[in-house]
Design a protein around this motif. Structure first.
Motif, short mmCIF file in Angstrom:
data_model
loop_
_atom_site.label_atom_id
_atom_site.label_comp_id
_atom_site.label_asym_id
_atom_site.label_seq_id
_atom_site.Cartn_x
_atom_site.Cartn_y
_atom_site.Cartn_z
N VAL A 164 4.81 -20.19 12.23
CA VAL A 164 4.31 -20.11 10.86
C VAL A 164 3.63 -21.44 10.55
O VAL A 164 4.23 -22.50 10.69
N VAL A 165 2.36 -21.38 10.16
CA VAL A 165 1.58 -22.60 9.99
C VAL A 165 1.10 -22.75 8.55
O VAL A 165 0.96 -21.77 7.82
N ASP A 166 0.87 -23.99 8.17
CA ASP A 166 0.24 -24.28 6.90
C ASP A 166 -0.55 -25.57 7.05
O ASP A 166 -0.12 -26.49 7.76
N VAL A 167 -1.71 -25.63 6.41
CA VAL A 167 -2.52 -26.84 6.45
C VAL A 167 -2.85 -27.26 5.03
O VAL A 167 -2.97 -26.43 4.13
N GLU A 168 -3.01 -28.57 4.84
CA GLU A 168 -3.46 -29.12 3.58
C GLU A 168 -4.70 -29.97 3.85
O GLU A 168 -4.80 -30.62 4.90
N VAL B 257 -7.79 -18.74 5.77
CA VAL B 257 -8.08 -20.15 5.47
C VAL B 257 -7.50 -21.06 6.53
O VAL B 257 -8.20 -21.92 7.09
N ASP B 258 -6.21 -20.90 6.82
CA ASP B 258 -5.57 -21.77 7.81
C ASP B 258 -6.18 -21.57 9.19
O ASP B 258 -6.44 -22.54 9.92
N TYR B 259 -6.42 -20.31 9.56
CA TYR B 259 -7.02 -20.03 10.87
C TYR B 259 -8.41 -20.64 10.96
O TYR B 259 -8.76 -21.28 11.97
N ARG B 260 -9.22 -20.49 9.91
CA ARG B 260 -10.58 -21.02 9.93
C ARG B 260 -10.58 -22.54 10.09
O ARG B 260 -11.34 -23.09 10.90
N GLU B 261 -9.73 -23.22 9.34
CA GLU B 261 -9.73 -24.67 9.40
C GLU B 261 -9.16 -25.19 10.72
O GLU B 261 -9.64 -26.18 11.28
#
Length: 201
Positions: free
Chosen positions: A11-15, A97-101
């Motif tokens: 499970v991923v998250d980016v800021e 969003v997370d995948y794109r970045e």
């Protein structure tokens, strides 16, 4: 659902720093093992962006330019992050969003598949007025007592919260394939292929 049937999943998250396109300032990657978030083997990185963090972005996640000044630049972290992500499945809320970045920052990386808890929530809870992460946490009320203390809008907390939402929603499906059919957006890795019309040639 039998979680033993699940493939390896992070499970991923980016800021980001608030620019367009954004520089990453934080990444979290939390493994799911035997139906639980496995915090002991999670990956988390703070990144000093090339461009300053905007006041709006800092106001959301709290990561200021001063707080990030001593952190490594992306060039130092790209390979360790790519190696950690490997070819696992990933899951994120509003996963496009997370995948794109991540793909923009890691052009040679490609996950085995992409689970979107936003898409999954719309299939699982059909009548909610909102499907934001906060709205879903209020509706599902998962156990967040072991979540990182950094709070909402930090990557480690949001990844943990998203993991708990995923596990709660997974109980509405009998098999991994059913979950994938509901949760993987068309066009992203892992999406089921549409049934082919046998009359076409």
């Amino acid at each position: 659902m039998n979680h033993d049937s699940w493939p390896s999943l992070l499970v991923v998250d980016v800021e980001g720093n608030g620019t367009t396109p954004p520089d990453l300032v934080e990444i979290a990657a939390l493994p799911i093992r035997t139906g639980r978030p496995h915090t002991a083997t999670a990956g988390a990185w703070l990144i000093r962006p090339e461009r300053p963090v905007t006041a709006r972005a800092a106001g959301i996640h709290g990561l200021t330019n001063e707080a990030l000044a001593g952190q490594p630049a992306w060039a130092e972290l790209a390979e360790p992050v790519r190696a950690f992500l490997g070819q696992h499945w990933i899951c994120a809320h509003h996963a496009h969003v997370d995948y794109r970045e991540l793909r923009r920052h890691l052009p040679t990386w490609e996950p085995a598949g992409v689970i979107d808890t936003l898409r999954l929530a719309k299939a699982t809870y059909k009548d909610l007025p909102k499907y934001t992460l906060d709205a879903l946490l209020k509706h599902v009320q998962p156990d967040l007592s072991q979540a990182p203390r950094v709070g909402r809008h930090r990557a480690t907390y949001d990844a943990y919260a998203t993991a708990q939402l995923l596990l709660a929603m997974a109980e509405h499906y009998d098999t991994w394939d059913q979950l994938v059919a509901a949760a993987v957006p068309p066009g992203l890795p892992g999406a089921p292929e549409p049934d082919k019309d046998p009359t076409l040639w």
